[in-house]
Enzyme design. Structure first.
Site, PDB file in Angstrom:
ATOM      1  N   CYS A 120     -15.934 -48.136 -38.985  1.00  0.00           N
ATOM      2  CA  CYS A 120     -14.951 -48.516 -39.696  1.00  0.00           C
ATOM      3  C   CYS A 120     -14.505 -49.786 -39.071  1.00  0.00           C
ATOM      4  O   CYS A 120     -15.195 -50.873 -38.998  1.00  0.00           O
ATOM      5  CB  CYS A 120     -14.066 -47.496 -40.196  1.00  0.00           C
ATOM      6  SG  CYS A 120     -13.084 -48.274 -41.701  1.00  0.00           S
ATOM      7  N   HIS A 223     -17.010 -43.564 -42.537  1.00  0.00           N
ATOM      8  CA  HIS A 223     -16.297 -42.690 -41.530  1.00  0.00           C
ATOM      9  C   HIS A 223     -17.189 -41.480 -41.451  1.00  0.00           C
ATOM     10  O   HIS A 223     -17.324 -40.288 -41.839  1.00  0.00           O
ATOM     11  CB  HIS A 223     -14.999 -41.949 -41.979  1.00  0.00           C
ATOM     12  CG  HIS A 223     -13.977 -43.292 -41.492  1.00  0.00           C
ATOM     13  ND1 HIS A 223     -13.367 -43.045 -40.295  1.00  0.00           N
ATOM     14  CD2 HIS A 223     -13.390 -43.962 -42.232  1.00  0.00           C
ATOM     15  CE1 HIS A 223     -12.582 -44.229 -40.352  1.00  0.00           C
ATOM     16  NE2 HIS A 223     -12.487 -44.930 -41.363  1.00  0.00           N
ATOM     17  N   GLU A 225     -17.987 -39.465 -39.030  1.00  0.00           N
ATOM     18  CA  GLU A 225     -17.162 -38.186 -38.235  1.00  0.00           C
ATOM     19  C   GLU A 225     -16.466 -37.225 -38.965  1.00  0.00           C
ATOM     20  O   GLU A 225     -16.221 -36.108 -38.936  1.00  0.00           O
ATOM     21  CB  GLU A 225     -16.268 -38.901 -37.098  1.00  0.00           C
ATOM     22  CG  GLU A 225     -15.001 -39.418 -37.502  1.00  0.00           C
ATOM     23  CD  GLU A 225     -14.815 -40.580 -38.227  1.00  0.00           C
ATOM     24  OE1 GLU A 225     -15.810 -41.088 -38.659  1.00  0.00           O
ATOM     25  OE2 GLU A 225     -13.907 -40.870 -38.830  1.00  0.00           O
TER      26      GLU A 225
END
Ligand code: MN
Length: 253
Positions: A120, A223, A225
């Site tokens: 990001c 994102h 993660e």
């Protein structure tokens, strides 16, 4: 008994700073990093270490000496002065010290051919550090765009991302298109020299870039993660990053 012969790669994760906004520690600053980044690296077989925000260039370079991979976490907008623009009225909070620290981190890591994964803000920072620029807000693009700040759970994909054939990213996912989450209000305007686009949303927004020289320097606008738990493809992505770092460990030592 406390020594380790393990050659699992050490991944430095860039941290941010938050300020305590309640209680007896009101106003104190804390090193801040989302636990999801840590978990993503561990599940992929890496050893995470948090890189606090520091000023000394020499010290930042020494941090880079210690790591086998660098992951840039999300966060504040990049100060537009770093790409030669005045702040647009829709620019959000910036943190100049973090921009400076991470710029040194990515340049030092790239020079040492240490794999980098920018997430990001991390993608945006990589682009600016290598001479590119950003749309300070997506409304600066004169076009009807998709929703890039999703209102649904962030572990779920929101919009489609088409992957560019022949790129590292396309090889990792082995798909023409994927669904990703989306939590950004800026995007790449001028692409940094030496980079190519590897992913785009259907409205033409750049969602991923990688360095053209095949060194593993990868930036993603979404994102991952927050998705790896629910999505096997995303686990493959982190595994590929750790593998690239591991290869470097084996070749180096
Ligand atoms: Mn998006």
């Amino acid at each position: 008994m406390f020594s380790s012969s393990s050659k699992f790669p050490i991944i430095g994760i860039s941290a941010s700073i938050c300020t305590i906004d309640t209680g007896s520690l009101l106003g104190r600053e804390r090193v801040f990093i989302g636990q999801d980044y840590i978990k993503a690296i561990i599940q992929a077989g890496g050893i995470p270490i948090v890189l606090p925000l520091i000023e000394s260039e020499d010290s930042i370079c020494r941090q880079v000496d210690l790591i086998d991979g660098l992951m840039l976490s999300g966060g504040y907008d990049v100060d537009p002065h770093f790409y030669g623009e005045e702040p647009h009225h829709l620019l959000e909070a910036t943190y100049r010290e973090r921009d400076l620290c991470e710029t040194v981190l990515v340049r030092a890591a790239a020079q040492k051919k240490i794999p980098i994964l920018g997430i990001c803000r991390g993608l945006q920072l990589i682009n600016v550090a290598f001479g590119g620029s950003l749309y300070q807000d997506l409304t600066c693009i004169d076009k009807d765009l998709l929703q890039h700040r999703q209102k649904t759970n962030l572990h779920e994909g929101a919009h489609t991302v088409d992957l560019e054939k022949g790129t590292i990213l396309e090889k990792i996912y082995n798909q023409e298109s994927i669904r990703t989450n989306s939590l950004h209000h800026q995007s790449i305007k001028k692409l940094a020299e030496g980079f190519k686009i590897n992913a785009k949303s259907r409205d033409g927004i750049i969602e991923g870039i990688e360095k053209m020289d095949q060194s593993f320097i990868l930036g993603l606008q979404w994102h991952p993660e927050l998705m790896f738990d629910a999505d096997a493809q995303t686990r493959t992505l982190f595994r590929a990053f750790i593998d690239a770092c591991q290869t470097r460990v084996i070749n180096d030592k």
